[in-house]
Write a protein that holds these residues in place. Structure first.
Motif, short mmCIF file in Angstrom:
data_model
loop_
_atom_site.label_atom_id
_atom_site.label_comp_id
_atom_site.label_asym_id
_atom_site.label_seq_id
_atom_site.Cartn_x
_atom_site.Cartn_y
_atom_site.Cartn_z
N MET A 29 4.62 -11.44 -4.70
CA MET A 29 3.93 -10.17 -4.97
C MET A 29 3.11 -9.77 -3.76
SD MET A 29 2.50 -10.52 -8.86
CE MET A 29 3.23 -11.68 -10.02
N ILE A 30 3.41 -8.60 -3.21
CA ILE A 30 2.63 -8.04 -2.11
C ILE A 30 1.75 -6.94 -2.68
CG2 ILE A 30 2.71 -6.95 0.16
CD1 ILE A 30 5.88 -8.39 -1.14
N PHE A 31 0.48 -6.99 -2.40
CA PHE A 31 -0.42 -6.00 -3.01
C PHE A 31 -1.51 -5.56 -2.04
CE2 PHE A 31 -2.37 -10.12 -3.86
CZ PHE A 31 -3.72 -9.90 -3.64
N GLY A 32 -2.08 -4.40 -2.33
CA GLY A 32 -3.19 -3.90 -1.53
C GLY A 32 -3.12 -2.40 -1.33
N PRO A 33 -4.19 -1.80 -0.81
CA PRO A 33 -4.22 -0.37 -0.54
C PRO A 33 -3.60 -0.06 0.82
CG PRO A 33 -6.30 -1.33 0.06
CD PRO A 33 -5.47 -2.46 -0.48
N HIS A 34 -3.56 1.20 1.15
CA HIS A 34 -3.09 1.60 2.49
C HIS A 34 -4.04 2.64 3.06
CE1 HIS A 34 -1.06 5.64 1.64
NE2 HIS A 34 -1.43 5.23 0.45
N VAL A 35 -4.03 2.76 4.37
CA VAL A 35 -4.85 3.75 5.05
C VAL A 35 -4.12 4.19 6.32
CG1 VAL A 35 -6.15 2.03 6.38
CG2 VAL A 35 -7.16 4.28 5.97
N GLY A 36 -4.18 5.47 6.61
CA GLY A 36 -3.55 5.98 7.82
C GLY A 36 -4.50 5.98 8.99
N ILE A 37 -3.96 5.89 10.18
CA ILE A 37 -4.73 6.08 11.41
C ILE A 37 -3.95 7.09 12.26
CG2 ILE A 37 -5.66 5.07 13.51
CD1 ILE A 37 -5.97 2.45 12.12
N SER A 38 -4.59 8.20 12.57
CA SER A 38 -3.93 9.25 13.34
C SER A 38 -3.71 8.81 14.78
CB SER A 38 -4.76 10.53 13.32
OG SER A 38 -5.96 10.36 14.08
N GLU A 39 -2.95 9.60 15.50
CA GLU A 39 -2.67 9.30 16.90
C GLU A 39 -3.95 9.29 17.73
OE1 GLU A 39 0.85 10.50 20.01
OE2 GLU A 39 -0.20 12.12 18.97
N SER A 40 -4.93 10.09 17.32
CA SER A 40 -6.20 10.14 18.05
C SER A 40 -7.15 9.02 17.63
CB SER A 40 -6.88 11.50 17.82
OG SER A 40 -7.23 11.66 16.44
N GLY A 41 -6.78 8.29 16.56
CA GLY A 41 -7.60 7.17 16.12
C GLY A 41 -8.49 7.44 14.92
N GLN A 42 -8.28 8.56 14.22
CA GLN A 42 -9.09 8.88 13.05
C GLN A 42 -8.55 8.17 11.82
OE1 GLN A 42 -9.26 13.05 12.06
NE2 GLN A 42 -10.64 12.73 10.33
N LEU A 43 -9.42 7.48 11.09
CA LEU A 43 -9.03 6.78 9.88
C LEU A 43 -8.86 7.76 8.72
CD1 LEU A 43 -9.83 4.22 11.50
CD2 LEU A 43 -10.77 3.31 9.37
N GLY A 44 -7.89 7.46 7.87
CA GLY A 44 -7.66 8.27 6.68
C GLY A 44 -6.80 9.50 6.92
N LYS A 45 -6.26 9.65 8.12
CA LYS A 45 -5.43 10.82 8.45
C LYS A 45 -4.18 10.36 9.21
CE LYS A 45 -8.01 14.47 7.20
NZ LYS A 45 -7.52 15.57 6.33
N LEU A 46 -3.10 11.09 9.02
CA LEU A 46 -1.89 10.88 9.82
C LEU A 46 -0.96 12.07 9.67
CD1 LEU A 46 0.42 10.20 7.55
CD2 LEU A 46 -0.34 7.87 7.84
#
Length: 377
Positions: free
Chosen positions: A205-222
Motif C-alpha cells: 500500500m502506497i499512501f500520502g498526499p501530493h503537492v506541486g512545485i512550479s518551474e519557478s519553485g512555488q509550492l502548490g502550483k504547477l
C-alpha cells in the motif's frame, strides 16, 4: 578547389559525428549490461501462471550489499546515460529547473525520483518474496490525474511487482489521498490479495498526499499538460486551507454532494491550529505545513482502517495473506512546462505487518540514508 575542400570537410564532419554516435551507443550497451547485472532480475518461465508459482525464479546478485548502496552505485550510471546521449536526441533528459530543484531541496530534502524510489522498494521487497503471482498493489493517493501517469510511482511499482496481465491497482484514495473507501473497501482489498494456496499473499500500500512545485519553485502550483496556466496541486488541500484561513467564503456542509472536501476541511483545521506562525514566513512555508498535515490525515485514517479490519478478521485474515507493506510519503509533482520530468517522492515511513503479528519498520533498511523533514520512523 575550395568547393572540394568544403565538401571534404562536411563529409569528414558527418563521418566523425556518426563514429562518435556509434561509440556512444556501444558504451551505453556496456553500461546497460552492468546496470542490469547489478539490479534484481526477475525471470518468468514461458509457462508461468498464477497456479504454477514454482515456474517463476527470482535471481539476485551474490553481493550482500544493502539496497541503499546498490542505488548509490546505479544512480550515477543512470546519470551518465543521459550525458552520453546527444542533446538533440529524443531520449535526452529534460532540462532541470533551478527553481524546482531549490524548493525540492528546501522542503523535501530526502525526495528521490519515482524510478529511483521504485528501484529501492522493489529490491527490498524481492528479498521478502514479493512476486507477481502473489502481490497486489494498492494506493491511497489523490485521484488527481497527474498522479496516474505511466511514469508515476504507483504505476511503476505495479509494473514491477504486480501481475500486469491479469492484475491491477486497488485504489483506496479519494481527494487529498484520504482512503475514503472506509473499512468496507479495506476489507475488500485484503480479500482480493492473490495467493498460491500457501498463505503467501503480499499486499503493498502506497499512501500520502501530493503537492506541486512550479518551474519557478512555488509550492502548490504547477502547469499541467495541455494547459497554458498554472493550477493548484493538491487542489483539494489548497481549497481546504483557503476555507480554513477565511480566504474563501465558508459554507455549510454539503452532505453527500461534497463530503470528501468537507471531511478534509473539518479535520485539517484541527491539525493546523494557528498554523504555528507559518503564514508570516511566506506562502511556501504555509503550503509545506499544509501538505505535512495532510500526510498525517491520510496516514492516521489508513492505519485505523487497516487495524480495524485485522482486528475484526483475526486469524482468518492470515489464511491467505502473509505480509502487508505500508509505504507512506509525499508525492511532489512537476510542471509539464519545459518537457516536464519524473515526479519525486519523499518517503516518510515503510513498515510491514506479518501473519506472525509483527509490525516492523523497514524504513532504515531502504531509506535510512535519506534526509527527512522530520523524524517519523
Amino acid at each position: 578547389m575550395r568547393r572540394r575542400q568544403r565538401s571534404f570537410s562536411n563529409s569528414y564532419n558527418m563521418s566523425s559525428s556518426s563514429s562518435m554516435m556509434r561509440r556512444r551507443q556501444c558504451l551505453l550497451l556496456v553500461l546497460s549490461a552492468l546496470t542490469l547485472h547489478a539490479t534484481v532480475a526477475y525471470v518468468v518461465s514461458p509457462t508461468a501462471s498464477r497456479s504454477s508459482p514454482s515456474s517463476l525464479q527470482a535471481t539476485t546478485t551474490d553481493s550482500p550489499e544493502p539496497v541503499a548502496r546498490q542505488v548509490r552505485i546505479l544512480t550515477p550510471l543512470s546519470t551518465l546515460f543521459s550525458f552520453l546521449l546527444p542533446a538533440s536526441s529524443s531520449a535526452a533528459a529534460p532540462a532541470s529547473s533551478a527553481g524546482f530543484d531549490s524548493a525540492l531541496k528546501t522542503y523535501f530534502p530526502g525526495a528521490l525520483s519515482s524510478s529511483v524510489i521504485a528501484l529501492r522498494v522493489v529490491g527490498a521487497l524481492r528479498k521478502r518474496d514479493y512476486r507477481p503471482y502473489n502481490t497486489l498493489v494498492a494506493s491511497s493517493i489523490c485521484s488527481d490525474e497527474i498522479n496516474e501517469t505511466p511514469s508515476s510511482l504507483v504505476e511503476t511499482l505495479e509494473k514491477q511487482l504486480g501481475n500486469t496481465k491479469t492484475g491491477g491497482i486497488f485504489h483506496l484514495g479519494g481527494l487529498g489521498g484520504l482512503p475514503f473507501v472506509g473499512v468496507s473497501g479495506m476489507d475488500a482489498l485484503l480479500q482480493h490479495c492473490p495467493s498460491s494456496g500457501n498463505s503467501d499473499g503480499k499486499l503493498v500500500m502506497i499512501f500520502g498526499p501530493h503537492v506541486g512545485i512550479s518551474e519557478s519553485g512555488q509550492l502548490g502550483k504547477l502547469q499541467r499538460s495541455g494547459m497554458d496556466t498554472e493550477t493548484a496541486s493538491c487542489g483539494a488541500a489548497m481549497a481546504a486551507y483557503q476555507a480554513i484561513s477565511g480566504a474563501t467564503a465558508s459554507s455549510k456542509k454539503s452532505g453527500v454532494m461534497d463530503f470528501q472536501e468537507d471531511y478534509i476541511i473539518e479535520n485539517l483545521k484541527k491539525k493546523l491550529g494557528t498554523l504555528a506562525g507559518k503564514e508570516a514566513q511566506g506562502g511556501d512555508e504555509t503550503i509545506a505545513l499544509v501538505t505535512d498535515k495532510m500526510y498525517d490525515l491520510v496516514s492516521e485514517l489508513l492505519k485505523s482502517e487497516v487495524d480495524a479490519v485485522i482486528s475484526s478478521k483475526g486469524p482468518e485474515l492470515w489464511e491467505s495473506i502473509q505480509e502487508v507493506t505500508l509505504i507512506g510519503g509525499i508525492i511532489v509533482n512537476r510542471s509539464a512546462k519545459g518537457g516536464g520530468g519524473e515526479d519525486y517522492f519523499q518517503p516518510l515511513t515503510m513498515s510491514t505487518i506479518s501473519s506472525k503479528g509483527e509490525d516492523k519498520s523497514i524504513y532504515n533498511e531502504v531509506f535510512g540514508d535519506l534526509l527527512t523533514p522530520r523524524k517519523r520512523v
